[in-house]
Design a protein around this motif. Sequence first.
Motif, mmCIF file in Angstrom:
data_model
loop_
_atom_site.group_PDB
_atom_site.id
_atom_site.type_symbol
_atom_site.label_atom_id
_atom_site.label_comp_id
_atom_site.label_asym_id
_atom_site.label_seq_id
_atom_site.Cartn_x
_atom_site.Cartn_y
_atom_site.Cartn_z
ATOM 1 N N GLY A 166 0.810 -1.221 0.000
ATOM 2 C CA GLY A 166 0.000 0.000 0.000
ATOM 3 C C GLY A 166 0.837 1.262 0.000
ATOM 4 N N SER A 203 -4.545 -5.395 1.823
ATOM 5 C CA SER A 203 -4.505 -4.749 3.131
ATOM 6 C C SER A 203 -3.767 -5.664 4.110
ATOM 7 N N SER A 204 -3.282 -5.080 5.209
ATOM 8 C CA SER A 204 -2.588 -5.890 6.218
ATOM 9 C C SER A 204 -3.493 -7.005 6.729
ATOM 10 N N GLN A 205 -4.772 -6.676 6.959
ATOM 11 C CA GLN A 205 -5.709 -7.670 7.497
ATOM 12 C C GLN A 205 -5.875 -8.837 6.530
ATOM 13 N N THR A 206 -6.037 -8.522 5.245
ATOM 14 C CA THR A 206 -6.235 -9.580 4.247
ATOM 15 C C THR A 206 -4.992 -10.444 4.118
#
Length: 264
Positions: free
Chosen positions: A74, A86-89
């Motif tokens: 990102g 994203s970090s979460q994904t």
Amino acid sequence: MKYLLGEMTWPQVKELARPGTVVMVPVGAIEQHGPHLPIDTDARCAEAVAHRSAEATGDVPVLVAPLQSYAISGHHMEFPGTMALSSQTFLSAIIELTMCLVHHGFKNIFWLNGHGGNFPCLSVAARDVRNQVKVCMAVASFWQIAGDQIKAIRESGVGGIAHACELETSLIMHLRPDLVRTEHIKKNIPKWRTPWFGMDLIYGRKVMLGHQVADFTRNGVFGDPTLSTPEKGKRFMDAITQAVADFLKDFSTWDLDTLYTYDE
Ligand SMILES: [Zn+2]
């Protein structure tokens, strides 16, 4: 001894799910690498190191899983071509993919990283997996494992090895010289007005600062690719391959019940 998970059948994979087998998953990134290197530089380097090091482990079986190419990028989105999770994904993906391997009976799982921005999530994933199951999940960037060897070969000072740099440009010159746009190679080592933050894969930094790379580079480079040559790329690659292979041989013996002895 290298096995390619993607080319095997399920009975062959089942046969390999035994103590002493390492599963290695290379993870890279799809992000800009300046005007002279391809977008898939990190993915390409991680995959090459994974395949070559798995070939150099002698009798130790290493099952190389297909590359995870999309990752934490990102902070490169200002530059076209970058594709980021994203970090979460990304964190969820790493944990879920690891748990698939655990489900199939593997106990020594190694994520070989080729992109610095991935490392915090990979570390968290390793902790989270261990909180769920008793297996060895290890993560490392190849320049960490081969840090001493890279230091011995590099000619640049602090800041010379970071992104689209002396190391990465040399590696791509060695792996795929046709993909290096040599006429666009330019050095960019930001002059930091603080001793607390900087960019160098080998020398590290004291403080992490959230940043977009466009904050301190106009062409997407930080490091010194003017020092790169194909010959140096081969020396880097050979040294990295050997160091990662040495780690893999040792890692194949890791068992949380016997990895250490108690003092008392
Ligand atoms: Zn890179």
